[in-house]
Design an enzyme around this catalytic site. Sequence first.
Site, PDB file in Angstrom:
ATOM      1  N   GLU A 414      54.600  48.382  52.382  1.00 27.13           N
ATOM      2  CA  GLU A 414      53.149  48.192  52.250  1.00 27.13           C
ATOM      3  C   GLU A 414      52.513  47.389  53.381  1.00 27.13           C
ATOM      4  O   GLU A 414      51.831  46.393  53.124  1.00 27.13           O
ATOM      5  CB  GLU A 414      52.822  47.541  50.901  1.00 27.13           C
ATOM      6  CG  GLU A 414      53.191  48.428  49.737  1.00 27.13           C
ATOM      7  CD  GLU A 414      52.546  48.047  48.423  1.00 27.13           C
ATOM      8  OE1 GLU A 414      51.997  46.941  48.335  1.00 27.13           O
ATOM      9  OE2 GLU A 414      52.590  48.869  47.497  1.00 27.13           O
ATOM     10  N   ASN A 462      54.658  53.927  47.519  1.00 25.68           N
ATOM     11  CA  ASN A 462      54.529  53.136  46.296  1.00 25.68           C
ATOM     12  C   ASN A 462      53.301  53.664  45.565  1.00 25.68           C
ATOM     13  O   ASN A 462      52.186  53.590  46.092  1.00 25.68           O
ATOM     14  CB  ASN A 462      54.329  51.657  46.630  1.00 25.68           C
ATOM     15  CG  ASN A 462      55.539  51.056  47.328  1.00 25.68           C
ATOM     16  OD1 ASN A 462      56.618  51.644  47.343  1.00 25.68           O
ATOM     17  ND2 ASN A 462      55.366  49.877  47.913  1.00 25.68           N
ATOM     18  N   TYR A 468      47.556  50.950  38.074  1.00 25.73           N
ATOM     19  CA  TYR A 468      46.420  50.339  38.779  1.00 25.73           C
ATOM     20  C   TYR A 468      45.312  51.393  38.835  1.00 25.73           C
ATOM     21  O   TYR A 468      44.979  51.916  39.892  1.00 25.73           O
ATOM     22  CB  TYR A 468      46.822  49.910  40.190  1.00 25.73           C
ATOM     23  CG  TYR A 468      47.813  48.753  40.219  1.00 25.73           C
ATOM     24  CD1 TYR A 468      47.533  47.559  39.562  1.00 25.73           C
ATOM     25  CD2 TYR A 468      49.015  48.855  40.901  1.00 25.73           C
ATOM     26  CE1 TYR A 468      48.431  46.499  39.588  1.00 25.73           C
ATOM     27  CE2 TYR A 468      49.921  47.804  40.935  1.00 25.73           C
ATOM     28  CZ  TYR A 468      49.619  46.631  40.269  1.00 25.73           C
ATOM     29  OH  TYR A 468      50.510  45.586  40.294  1.00 25.73           O
TER      30      TYR A 468
HETATM   31  C1  GCU Z   1      53.781  46.740  45.345  1.00 25.13           C
HETATM   32  C2  GCU Z   1      54.891  45.967  46.002  1.00 25.13           C
HETATM   33  C3  GCU Z   1      55.728  45.230  45.027  1.00 25.13           C
HETATM   34  C4  GCU Z   1      54.873  44.762  43.863  1.00 25.13           C
HETATM   35  C5  GCU Z   1      54.327  45.973  43.139  1.00 25.13           C
HETATM   36  C6  GCU Z   1      53.475  45.612  41.943  1.00 25.13           C
HETATM   37  O1  GCU Z   1      53.628  48.007  45.668  1.00 25.13           O
HETATM   38  O2  GCU Z   1      55.665  46.664  46.900  1.00 25.13           O
HETATM   39  O3  GCU Z   1      56.315  44.157  45.685  1.00 25.13           O
HETATM   40  O4  GCU Z   1      55.582  43.942  43.009  1.00 25.13           O
HETATM   41  O5  GCU Z   1      53.586  46.727  44.004  1.00 25.13           O
HETATM   42  O6  GCU Z   1      52.270  45.587  42.072  1.00 25.13           O
HETATM   43  O7  GCU Z   1      54.032  45.358  40.894  1.00 25.13           O
END
Ligand code: GCU
Length: 687
Positions: A414, A462, A468
């Site tokens: 990310e 991701n 979200y």
């Molecule tokens: C991100 C990230 C993670 C994080 C996850 C989340 O994409 O790479 O480190 O914990 O999302 O929001 O849970």
Amino acid sequence: MQRKHYLLVMLACMTLPLHSQRLQQQLDKDWDFRFSHQVERGSSIRIAIPHTWNTQDALSGKIDYKRGIGNYERKLYIDPQWQGKRLFLRFEGVNSVADVFLNGKCLGEHRGGYSAFVFEITDRVNYGQTNTLLVRVSNAERLDVMPLVGDFNMYGGIYRDVHLIVTDPTCISLTDYASPGVYLTTKQIGKDRAEVAATVRISNQTDAREIILRAEVKDQNHIVCSEERQIELKAYEELSTNLLLNIRNPHLWNGRKDPFLYQTEFTLWAGGQLLDKVVQPLGLRTYRVDPEKGFILNGESLKLRGVCRHQDRAEIGNALLDEHHEEDVQIMLEMGANAVRLAHYQQAETMYDLTDKHGLITWAEIPFVGPGGYLDKGFVDLPEFRENGKEQLKELIRQNYNHPSICFWGLFNELKESGDNPTAYVEELNQLAHSEDSVRPTTAASNQNGQLNFITDCIAWNRYDGWYGGDPNQLAKFLDRTHRDHPELCIGISEYGAGASIYHQQDTLKQTVPVSYWHPENWQTYYHMANWKILNERPFVWGSFIWNLFDFGAAHRHEGDRNGINDKGLVTFDRKNKKDAFYFYKANWNPEPMLHLTGKRNHRSTTGKRDIMAFTNRKEVELLVNGQSIGKAIPDTYATVIWKNVALQPGKNEIQVRTTDRGKTLTDHAEIYVEKTKLTTEKLQKK
Ligand code: GCU
């Protein structure tokens, strides 16, 4: 000899048999710890390693948990018999910067909290005396050490083992980025023969001498191949030498199906005497990633059904024992995963040993982490930062080069292209990974469009469609569009997940607000059911990795049932409770007979009706409510059975699911209480 010294020598002799060649003593006990501000005499406390100072504050969600300097000090008696040998201190992991002092003098600094490092102390110790070892550890924020940010805790401390290692003056090098000093590269694998190139680094800290390097490949105790080389070592020379190992009738390492390992033994001899020995695993496999067909292991497609794993856990943070790694791997195996992304940093050596042993295809990565949905940045264009990232990448690759389970080197997570743009630097890292390892592909975890997605050999995203915001169908659209627009890309899903508390139960299936305290378990279950179907139906997706197998510590998170936790795990932070989504995957991924009734923690009902869902990989399952059969049902192609609107009686209800297959019966059950309010009783009577 003083009595105390005598006892120490006795102890040392017990752990270090003096006749063996490379001696190793674990320095786990008798450390005194104090923070740097505790300067008064007597302020230290006695601790054992592994240790972190952040179990109380970070794990309770204290957002400004202690990020500073801790001092670890202990005595180190150096046996006079070791004079003429070489002595090394090997640290398996200190987060994140370690300054090491021996008898008050600085040996050096190591930057990076996840990789091993070694200092040679041969000329720095007082033989026959008690020496003082001090490690000044900092987990303070700084711009010259990766990672700069992350949705996880930066627990400070010496959280992995420390060893004193004693060798002959001529040894297999310990100081090549703390690697084993041996690098095994499979050159080719045919039906009758496999060819493996071994590069061995030898370090001679004495006069010129003639030695023999012997390599043996063993299947249990049976030697399947051996090679020998005579080497004229010059005085104080460091050299690399190559051997070609030919293995007849190779037995392949074939993932979870057959994780067969050979053991390789590299020994150095002089005048018939064994000088040094290093043992390394060898797994013979070929693999590639295809933009259409996905991951191919030993010529056969293997859909990578993966999980991501952070190393920490409740109560102990990152200070894990081997049994904790073993438990985590057992849980992966139980779920039926065949791949793991060891995120977001290099994990313990034991972990990679376990992934080799159990055939889990592994994505290993450096902690080049961007801010994700948070403020701040993951890259600063400073020479020190760039240098440190490269050093951590070299350490990751050299230390883990021989693990057959590792199939991908992960370069970032990310990152953003705005501000200091990391694109050129990622290109440098990509080149470096290839020059360190000409075989393994690189990959990365992206969360946005841009040039960054086109650097590594494979790319993964991701995605949190349905958590979200959005809904799972957006994942399908994203995958199909990206595959259509970039048919040349090997596309994976590096993370997908949703938060869930085992205490948050609801009858309806309502999407929640991620930053709220309400993280219902059934939404996570639904999220995974919907996302997995989409991933499973797309063979071009080379791998997908659930975020996360375990809840993990993230002190800045104030959501879910507790502060300081990212609860996207399918298993709770203490590993004691498996959430329903875990069993959805188990039913789909693990062929061992299973049956799981969901919603068991949702004990109460106000409506007197409930959709009842079970996961099973058996042919048929029956539901019984209060001893009465509601009917048998056949699971869908995703091992799921749902009985809609099942009527419950006021008071206690006994729910049971049952399946019998080839004479074996599996059952699971729950109790649900329907509140005997006037309203409910009336409603039920009307029906
Ligand atoms: C991100 C990230 C993670 C994080 C996850 C989340 O994409 O790479 O480190 O914990 O999302 O929001 O849970």
